[in-house]
Design an enzyme around this catalytic site. Structure first.
Site, PDB file in Angstrom:
ATOM      1  N   GLU A 127       0.807  -1.241   0.000  1.00 28.02           N
ATOM      2  CA  GLU A 127       0.000   0.000   0.000  1.00 28.02           C
ATOM      3  C   GLU A 127       0.834   1.282   0.000  1.00 28.02           C
ATOM      4  O   GLU A 127       0.594   2.189   0.795  1.00 28.02           O
ATOM      5  CB  GLU A 127      -0.955  -0.014   1.201  1.00 28.02           C
ATOM      6  N   ASN A 169       2.120  -5.316  -3.112  1.00 34.10           N
ATOM      7  CA  ASN A 169       0.709  -5.594  -2.837  1.00 34.10           C
ATOM      8  C   ASN A 169      -0.046  -4.292  -2.570  1.00 34.10           C
ATOM      9  O   ASN A 169       0.439  -3.428  -1.833  1.00 34.10           O
ATOM     10  CB  ASN A 169       0.646  -6.498  -1.591  1.00 34.10           C
ATOM     11  N   HIS A 206     -10.426  -5.878  -2.514  1.00 33.61           N
ATOM     12  CA  HIS A 206     -11.531  -5.662  -1.573  1.00 33.61           C
ATOM     13  C   HIS A 206     -12.610  -4.915  -2.339  1.00 33.61           C
ATOM     14  O   HIS A 206     -12.504  -3.704  -2.553  1.00 33.61           O
ATOM     15  CB  HIS A 206     -11.066  -4.828  -0.379  1.00 33.61           C
ATOM     16  N   GLU A 235      -6.453 -10.608  -1.324  1.00 39.69           N
ATOM     17  CA  GLU A 235      -7.293 -10.345  -0.144  1.00 39.69           C
ATOM     18  C   GLU A 235      -8.756 -10.235  -0.543  1.00 39.69           C
ATOM     19  O   GLU A 235      -9.488  -9.356  -0.077  1.00 39.69           O
ATOM     20  CB  GLU A 235      -6.839  -9.051   0.549  1.00 39.69           C
ATOM     21  N   ASP A 237     -12.519 -10.044  -1.019  1.00 36.83           N
ATOM     22  CA  ASP A 237     -13.832 -10.100  -0.371  1.00 36.83           C
ATOM     23  C   ASP A 237     -14.733  -9.119  -1.114  1.00 36.83           C
ATOM     24  O   ASP A 237     -14.251  -8.153  -1.691  1.00 36.83           O
ATOM     25  CB  ASP A 237     -13.779  -9.835   1.152  1.00 36.83           C
TER      26      ASP A 237
HETATM   27  O1  G3I Z   1      -5.313  -7.959  18.897  1.00 34.03           O
HETATM   28  C1  G3I Z   1      -5.887  -6.760  19.388  1.00 34.03           C
HETATM   29  C2  G3I Z   1      -6.621  -7.005  20.662  1.00 34.03           C
HETATM   30  O2  G3I Z   1      -5.704  -7.432  21.634  1.00 34.03           O
HETATM   31  C3  G3I Z   1      -7.320  -5.719  21.083  1.00 34.03           C
HETATM   32  O3  G3I Z   1      -8.091  -5.951  22.234  1.00 34.03           O
HETATM   33  C4  G3I Z   1      -8.212  -5.217  19.972  1.00 34.03           C
HETATM   34  C5  G3I Z   1      -8.871  -3.881  20.334  1.00 34.03           C
HETATM   35  O4  G3I Z   1      -9.048  -3.076  19.200  1.00 34.03           O
HETATM   36  O5  G3I Z   1      -7.431  -5.021  18.824  1.00 34.03           O
HETATM   37  C6  G3I Z   1      -6.822  -6.209  18.363  1.00 34.03           C
HETATM   38  O6  G3I Z   1      -6.074  -5.912  17.203  1.00 34.03           O
HETATM   39  C7  G3I Z   1      -6.815  -5.666  16.048  1.00 34.03           C
HETATM   40  C8  G3I Z   1      -6.395  -6.678  14.997  1.00 34.03           C
HETATM   41  O7  G3I Z   1      -7.015  -6.390  13.764  1.00 34.03           O
HETATM   42  C9  G3I Z   1      -6.760  -8.110  15.379  1.00 34.03           C
HETATM   43  O8  G3I Z   1      -8.152  -8.250  15.452  1.00 34.03           O
HETATM   44  C10 G3I Z   1      -6.500  -4.266  15.566  1.00 34.03           C
HETATM   45  O9  G3I Z   1      -7.022  -3.314  16.474  1.00 34.03           O
HETATM   46  C11 G3I Z   1      -7.086  -4.036  14.202  1.00 34.03           C
HETATM   47  O10 G3I Z   1      -6.615  -2.777  13.713  1.00 34.03           O
HETATM   48  C12 G3I Z   1      -6.632  -5.131  13.255  1.00 34.03           C
HETATM   49  O11 G3I Z   1      -7.273  -4.900  12.010  1.00 34.03           O
HETATM   50  C13 G3I Z   1      -6.652  -5.520  10.914  1.00 34.03           C
HETATM   51  C14 G3I Z   1      -6.260  -4.467   9.893  1.00 34.03           C
HETATM   52  O12 G3I Z   1      -5.705  -5.088   8.754  1.00 34.03           O
HETATM   53  C15 G3I Z   1      -5.259  -3.487  10.478  1.00 34.03           C
HETATM   54  O13 G3I Z   1      -4.727  -2.669   9.508  1.00 34.03           O
HETATM   55  C16 G3I Z   1      -7.595  -6.522  10.299  1.00 34.03           C
HETATM   56  O14 G3I Z   1      -7.815  -7.606  11.222  1.00 34.03           O
HETATM   57  C17 G3I Z   1      -7.032  -7.065   9.001  1.00 34.03           C
HETATM   58  O15 G3I Z   1      -8.021  -7.827   8.342  1.00 34.03           O
HETATM   59  C18 G3I Z   1      -6.625  -5.921   8.091  1.00 34.03           C
HETATM   60  O16 G3I Z   1      -6.052  -6.450   6.922  1.00 34.03           O
HETATM   61  C19 G3I Z   1      -5.666  -5.496   5.942  1.00 34.03           C
HETATM   62  C20 G3I Z   1      -4.422  -6.032   5.251  1.00 34.03           C
HETATM   63  O17 G3I Z   1      -3.418  -6.288   6.193  1.00 34.03           O
HETATM   64  C21 G3I Z   1      -3.926  -5.059   4.185  1.00 34.03           C
HETATM   65  N1  G3I Z   1      -4.973  -4.740   3.255  1.00 34.03           N
HETATM   66  C22 G3I Z   1      -6.214  -4.258   3.838  1.00 34.03           C
HETATM   67  C23 G3I Z   1      -6.735  -5.254   4.862  1.00 34.03           C
HETATM   68  C24 G3I Z   1      -8.066  -4.794   5.436  1.00 34.03           C
HETATM   69  O18 G3I Z   1      -7.929  -3.594   6.155  1.00 34.03           O
END
Ligand code: G3I
Length: 302
Positions: A127, A169, A206, A235, A237
């Site tokens: 990105e 990516n 996405h 990715e 969806d």
């Molecule tokens: O693990 C912590 C947890 O301990 C805490 O209590 C909770 C509270 O917010 O957060 C948890 O972490 C979260 C993590 O996902 C696991 O669930 C983060 O806040 C959250 O920001 C994170 O989001 C991820 C996101 O990337 C972050 O940028 C998504 O799961 C994930 O699907 C998403 O994936 C991205 C790709 O890497 C890049 N392309 C876009 C895609 C979608 O945004």
């Protein structure tokens, strides 16, 4: 064949999913994972903040657990992601200049070395371009270290793990006419011309529905491929999981020889980062949705 992975394999492709390591303890989840998919990407566990929470202190536990699971099941692993403006640990967010450049390169080297031999493809850089009409690089602390930060990351990754394929990516590089797509295309072309080690481009894909799944998606895939790189749908969806959009994406990949495979960004709708949009192939109870049948049929007949 009767599963996504086996059907894709018959077409010389993989069919994978993002995995949240914490869910490997959920047997309903793991049953679908092991049955249907032959490739995995860590949804969060190989990001910079997960692997190097404090500078110089690497935490490989969760990522290693996923790699072990994948190896025991014969699944290929995509590494995601070595260098990114987002999900940087706090210590890195506060860095700039040469200090940041060296910390980024050290992260690339350490992580690619740790997983050497176990990763089929690395998302080396994620990105790095702006949305909209500018075609410019995204402003970030990494970009401010100099425009050559991307190629420096690719060179470090190649040196650390010469056998992994190295990918750029991004999202919103699906429509061939978009300035962002054209800007990434020019970067890849330039890298190929100058011998910067790049092997593949990942289109996150996405989609928000039929409306932003572009009719020229296949042109985009084949145009990148014509530069001499593989393409991956990394990715996938789609809001509300319309069967025809999923079918078209599969058929577009099958039509381009260098499209190596498709990864959906989660298994059940309840596992999705956009769970309210029900964008995946299995519902919250783990049942196959109509889009699943459309994908399976396309893989077998397309
Ligand atoms: O693990 C912590 C947890 O301990 C805490 O209590 C909770 C509270 O917010 O957060 C948890 O972490 C979260 C993590 O996902 C696991 O669930 C983060 O806040 C959250 O920001 C994170 O989001 C991820 C996101 O990337 C972050 O940028 C998504 O799961 C994930 O699907 C998403 O994936 C991205 C790709 O890497 C890049 N392309 C876009 C895609 C979608 O945004």
């Amino acid at each position: 064949a009767s599963t996504l992975g086996a059907s894709a394999a018959e077409r010389g492709r993989y069919f994978g999913t993002a995995v949240a390591v914490s869910r490997l303890n959920d047997s309903a989840y793991t049953t679908i994972l092991n049955r249907e998919f032959n490739q995995v990407t860590a949804e969060n566990e190989m990001k910079i903040d997960a692997l190097q929470p404090n500078q110089g202190q690497f935490n490989y536990g969760n990522a290693d657990r996923l790699v072990q699971h994948a190896r025991s099941q014969g699944m290929l692993v995509r590494g995601h992601t070595l260098a990114w403006h987002s999900q940087q640990p706090g210590w890195m967010q506060n860095m700039s200049g040469t200090t940041l450049r060296n910390a980024m390169l050290n992260h690339v080297t350490q992580v690619a070395t740790h997983f050497r031999g176990q990763i089929e493809w690395w998302d080396v850089v994620n990105e790095a371009f702006q949305d909209g009409s500018s075609g410019a690089r995204r402003d970030s602390n990494l970009q401010r270290t100099g425009n050559d930060w991307i190629e420096a990351a690719f060179r470090a990754a190649r040196q650390a793990d010469p056998n992994a394929d190295l990918c750029y990516n991004d999202y919103n590089i699906d429509n061939w006419n978009d300035a962002k797509t054209q800007a990434v295309y020019r970067m890849v072309q330039d890298f190929k011309n100058r011998g910067v080690p790049i092997d593949c481009v990942g289109l996150q894909s996405h989609f928000t529905g039929g409306s932003n799944y572009p009719s020229n998606y296949r042109t985009t895939l084949s145009s990148f491929a014509a530069l001499g790189v593989d393409v991956h749908i990394t990715e996938l969806d789609i809001r509300n999981a319309p069967s025809d959009a999923y079918r078209n994406v599969v058929n577009d990949c099958l039509a381009v020889a260098r499209c190596k495979g498709i990864t959906v960004w989660g298994i059940r709708d309840s596992d999705s980062w956009r769970s309210s949009e029900n964008p995946l192939l299995f519902n919250g109870s783990g049942q196959k949705k109509p889009a699943y049948d459309a994908v399976l049929t396309a893989l077998n007949n397309g």
